[in-house]
Design a protein around this motif. Structure first.
Motif, PDB file in Angstrom:
ATOM      1  N   SER A 173      64.665  10.238  43.795  1.00  0.00           N
ATOM      2  CA  SER A 173      65.676  11.029  44.496  1.00  0.00           C
ATOM      3  C   SER A 173      66.998  11.028  43.747  1.00  0.00           C
ATOM      4  O   SER A 173      67.375  10.036  43.137  1.00  0.00           O
ATOM      5  N   TYR A 205      63.471   8.488  57.558  1.00  0.00           N
ATOM      6  CA  TYR A 205      63.252   7.664  56.363  1.00  0.00           C
ATOM      7  C   TYR A 205      62.927   6.222  56.735  1.00  0.00           C
ATOM      8  O   TYR A 205      63.552   5.636  57.616  1.00  0.00           O
ATOM      9  N   LEU A 217      71.545  10.251  56.129  1.00  0.00           N
ATOM     10  CA  LEU A 217      70.142   9.963  55.802  1.00  0.00           C
ATOM     11  C   LEU A 217      69.265  10.431  56.959  1.00  0.00           C
ATOM     12  O   LEU A 217      69.544  10.116  58.129  1.00  0.00           O
ATOM     13  N   TYR A 273      66.291   2.416  48.645  1.00  0.00           N
ATOM     14  CA  TYR A 273      66.616   3.072  47.372  1.00  0.00           C
ATOM     15  C   TYR A 273      67.974   3.773  47.451  1.00  0.00           C
ATOM     16  O   TYR A 273      68.821   3.630  46.559  1.00  0.00           O
ATOM     17  N   PHE A 274      68.197   4.517  48.543  1.00  0.00           N
ATOM     18  CA  PHE A 274      69.454   5.267  48.658  1.00  0.00           C
ATOM     19  C   PHE A 274      70.657   4.324  48.685  1.00  0.00           C
ATOM     20  O   PHE A 274      71.667   4.575  48.029  1.00  0.00           O
ATOM     21  N   TYR A 298      71.070  13.154  49.284  1.00  0.00           N
ATOM     22  CA  TYR A 298      69.942  12.889  48.391  1.00  0.00           C
ATOM     23  C   TYR A 298      68.892  13.974  48.526  1.00  0.00           C
ATOM     24  O   TYR A 298      68.551  14.407  49.627  1.00  0.00           O
ATOM     25  N   GLU A 331      62.545   3.857  51.485  1.00  0.00           N
ATOM     26  CA  GLU A 331      63.335   5.034  51.122  1.00  0.00           C
ATOM     27  C   GLU A 331      64.830   4.737  51.292  1.00  0.00           C
ATOM     28  O   GLU A 331      65.639   4.987  50.393  1.00  0.00           O
ATOM     29  N   GLY A 342      71.220  11.971  44.033  1.00  0.00           N
ATOM     30  CA  GLY A 342      72.322  12.180  44.977  1.00  0.00           C
ATOM     31  C   GLY A 342      73.165  13.368  44.538  1.00  0.00           C
ATOM     32  O   GLY A 342      73.858  13.301  43.520  1.00  0.00           O
ATOM     33  N   ALA A 396      77.199   5.252  54.457  1.00  0.00           N
ATOM     34  CA  ALA A 396      75.837   5.731  54.700  1.00  0.00           C
ATOM     35  C   ALA A 396      75.565   5.737  56.200  1.00  0.00           C
ATOM     36  O   ALA A 396      75.914   4.777  56.898  1.00  0.00           O
ATOM     37  N   ASN A 399      71.305   2.812  45.305  1.00  0.00           N
ATOM     38  CA  ASN A 399      71.827   3.776  44.337  1.00  0.00           C
ATOM     39  C   ASN A 399      73.275   4.165  44.655  1.00  0.00           C
ATOM     40  O   ASN A 399      74.111   4.255  43.752  1.00  0.00           O
TER      41      ASN A 399
END
Ligand code: MCA
Ligand code: AMP
Length: 505
Positions: free
Chosen positions: A172, A88, A84, A95-96, A164, A92, A174, A58, A99
Motif C-alpha cells: 500500500s 481493516y 482507515l 502496516y499503515f 492509503y 493491515e 500513502g 490515524a 509506515n
C-alpha cells in the motif's frame, strides 16, 4: 495567507450558526454552532497533546458525527488526517501505522486488544477510543478541552490527509493530499453540481474514503447547508429521506440496491434534484432503468484517491450513460498511446491527468513518484479510456490489475501473496468476476503443491477472513491443477475471468 481548508469551510458556514449541519437518525440535529464548538475542543485536545502541525493522526472508527468532527479538528490543528477503513484487520493496520508513524491513534474500543500492543511497539504516544455512539476516551478527554481554538494557518501545499491505496505490487502507498488538492476540488464540485441554499444531501457513504469524506461532505460544508447523515447505506431509509432531500451520492451498488426497492418511483424522488454516482463503473442498464423509474438521469463522475474528482457529466446538458463526462474545470485530462502520444478522438489509450487536485506524491516512496508521473507532470491513472469527438471521456478498462467491488478497491496481488502462504498452495491467481450486487466479486484460483490436498473452500475463506478486510475476501475459491498461461508464461487472467465469471460458478 492562510490556505487551511477549514478556514475556507468556516468562511462559508451560515451566519446563523443554529442552522443544521447534520440531520441524524431519531430526529437529532447537530447545528453548525455545535459542530464548530466540538471541532474546537477536539483541536484543543490534539494540539494540547503536543502534536505538531504536520504530524499524522490515524483514525479507524465507525461512522459518527464525532468522527466527522475529528477530521475537521485535524484540519484545523494543521494535523494530517489518516483515515482507515474499519474493515481493516490487525496486519493491515499495523502496516499503515508503521509506515505513517502517527503521533496519535483513535480507534474503536473493540480494536484495542490488538491495536494497543501494535501502537505500543511502534512507540505511538497517544491512543484513544471512539465508539459508534460517540463515547470513548477521546470524547471524554475533549470535554475538559477549550471550546476556543485558533486555526493553525497552512500553506496550500501543506498536507491535509494521507489516504492509503493498495498497489499492483501488493504494497500500500500513502497518497499525500494537500489543503490545495482538497480545496480546489471542493470549490469546483460545489459549483459544477450547482449546490444552492437549502440543498439537503443524503449521506450514506463510509467516512474513510474520498467519496464520503471529501466529495460528499465537502460539497455540504462549502454550501453551508445540511446533510442527512446515516451510519451506512440502507435502501428503504434512503427512499424515505429522498422525500425531503435534494442530493444523493453513491457507488453503483447503492443504485442497483435502490432499484430493488419497490417504492422507488417518480413520487418518491420528486423533491430530489441530483443523483451522483462514482467510484466504479455504472452499468448503462442501471442508468436507463433508474431514469425509467424515477425520471432522474444519474450524473456519473470519475475520480481517484490520488486525484480527487477528475471528470463529470454535466449538470445541465446531456448526461451520457457509459461515460464519465468532461474534465472538470482546472483539470487536464489526456488519453495517450503506449509511447505517450495523444490519441485521436475516439482512440483508446492511457488516461493521464494534471491539476491542483492531483497529489504531490506518495508518502516516503520517492521511487513511486517517478513511476507514476510523466516527465511533463501528468499523473498516470492506470485507467484506459477514450475521449469522444464531443469531449466525453469513457473508461473502457484498466491497465492496473485492480478489482472494484461495491466501490472498494482490491488489488489481486495483495490477496495472491497471502494465498501463496497458505499451507499446501503452490500458486494462486485472483480475478474479478461480474457480480449483480457488487459489480465485481473477488474470486481466487489455487494450484496445490504436488501431493498436497487443500482443505474445503470454507476453511480457506475463514483463514483469509482473519487476515484481510472482509470486502477483500474472495467470494469463491477454486482449486485447479494448472493456471492458464500465455506463450510468455504469464497467467491469463482473462481466461480465468471468462471461466469463473459464467453464471453458476
Ligand atoms: C461488504 N461486503 C462486501 C462489500 N461490502 N463484499 C464485497 N464488496 C463490498 N464492497 C461483504 C461483507 O464482507 C459481508 O460478507 C457481506 O458483504 C455483508 O456485509 P455488510 O457490511 O452487511 O455489507 P453492506 O453494509 O451491505 O455493505 C455494502 C456496501 C458497502 C453498502 C455496498 O460496501 C459500501 O458502503 N460501499 C461503498 C464503498 C465506498 O465508499 N467507496 C468509495 C471509495 P461476510 O458476510 O462474508 O462477512 S473512494 C473511490 O473509490 C474514488 C476516489 C471515487 O471515485 O470515489
Ligand atoms: P480509488 O483507488 O479507490 O480512488 O479508485 C479509483 C479508481 O476507481 C479509478 O482509477 C477508476 O478505475 C475507478 N473509478 C472511479 N470512478 C469511476 C467511474 N465512474 N467509472 C469507472 N471507474 C471509476
Amino acid at each position: 495567507m492562510d490556505e487551511n481548508l477549514y478556514t475556507i469551510f468556516e468562511s462559508r458556514f451560515p451566519a446563523d450558526r443554529g442552522a443544521p449541519l447534520l440531520l441524524l437518525e431519531g430526529g437529532r440535529v447537530l447545528s453548525y454552532g455545535e459542530a464548530e464548538e466540538g471541532v474546537a475542543r477536539y483541536a484543543s485536545l490534539l494540539a494540547g497533546l503536543g502534536l505538531e502541525p504536520g504530524e499524522r493522526v490515524a483514525v479507524q472508527v465507525e461512522k459518527s458525527p464525532e468522527a466527522l468532527l475529528v477530521y475537521l479538528a485535524c484540519l484545523r490543528a494543521g494535523l494530517v488526517y489518516l483515515p482507515l477503513n474499519n474493515a481493516y484487520q490487525s496486519s493491515e493496520v499495523g502496516y499503515f501505522l508503521g509506515n505513517a508513524e502517527p503521533g496519535a491513534v483513535i480507534a474503536q474500543p473493540r480494536s484495542m486488544p490488538w491495536l494497543a500492543p501494535i501502537a505500543k511497539d511502534l512507540g505511538i504516544r497517544h491512543v484513544f477510543t471512539l465508539d459508534a455512539d460517540g463515547s470513548g476516551t477521546f470524547t471524554d478527554a475533549a470535554r475538559s478541552a477549550s471550546p476556543r481554538f485558533e486555526t493553525v494557518p497552512r500553506k496550500a501545499s501543506d498536507l491535509a490527509a494521507i489516504l492509503y491505496t493498495s498497489g499492483t505490487t501488493g504494497r500500500s502507498k500513502g497518497a499525500m493530499i494537500s489543503h490545495l488538492n482538497l480545496a480546489s476540488n471542493a470549490r469546483v464540485l460545489h459549483a459544477y453540481w450547482g449546490f444552492r441554499p437549502g440543498d439537503v444531501l443524503v449521506h450514506m457513504l463510509p467516512l474513510f474514503h474520498v467519496h464520503g469524506l471529501f466529495v460528499a461532505s465537502h460539497c455540504v460544508l462549502m454550501n453551508g447547508s445540511a446533510m442527512r447523515f446515516h451510519a451506512k447505506f440502507d435502501g428503504a431509509r434512503a427512499l424515505a429521506e429522498f422525500r425531503d432531500s435534494t442530493v444523493f451520492m453513491g457507488v453503483p451498488t447503492f443504485y442497483t440496491r435502490l432499484l430493488a426497492e419497490s417504492g422507488l418511483d417518480r413520487a418518491a424522488c420528486s423533491a430530489m434534484r441530483l443523483f451522483v454516482s462514482g467510484s466504479a463503473p455504472l452499468l448503462a442498464e442501471t442508468h436507463v432503468e433508474f431514469e425509467k423509474r424515477t425520471g432522474h438521469r444519474i450524473l456519473e463522475r470519475y475520480g481517484m484517491t490520488e486525484t480527487g474528482m477528475l471528470t463529470s457529466n454535466p449538470l445541465d446538458g446531456e448526461r451520457r450513460a457509459g461515460t464519465v463526462g468532461f474534465p472538470l474545470p482546472g483539470t487536464d485530462v489526456r488519453v495517450v498511446d503506449d509511447e505517450g502520444r495523444a490519441c485521436a478522438a475516439g482512440g483508446i489509450g492511457h488516461v493521464q491527468v494534471k491539476g491542483d487536485n492531483v497529489l504531490s506524491g506518495y508518502w516516503r516512496m520517492p521511487e513511486k513518484n517517478k513511476e507514476e508521473f510523466t516527465a511533463d507532470g501528468f499523473f498516470r491513472t492506470g485507467d484506459v479510456g477514450s475521449i469522444s469527438e464531443d469531449g466525453y471521456l469513457s473508461i473502457v478498462g484498466r491497465s492496473k490489475d485492480l478489482i472494484i467491488t461495491g466501490g472498494y478497491n482490491v488489488y489481486p496481488k495483495e490477496i495472491e501473496l497471502l494465498l501463496d502462504e497458505f499451507p499446501g498452495v503452490a500458486e494462486s491467481a485472483v480475478v474479478g468476476v461480474p457480480h449483480p450486487d457488487f459489480g465485481e466479486a473477488v474470486t481466487a484460483v489455487l494450484v496445490p503443491r504436488a501431493g498436497a490436498k487443500l482443505p474445503p473452500e470454507g476453511e480457506i475463506v475463514a483463514w483469509l477472513k482473519q487476515r484481510l478486510a472482509n470486502f477483500k475476501v474472495p467470494k469463491r475459491v477454486h482449486v485447479v491443477d494448472d493456471l492458464p498461461r500465455n506463450a510468455m508464461g504469464k497467467v491469463q487472467k482473462n481466461v480465468l475471468r471468462d471461466r469463473y465469471g459464467a453464471p453458476g460458478n
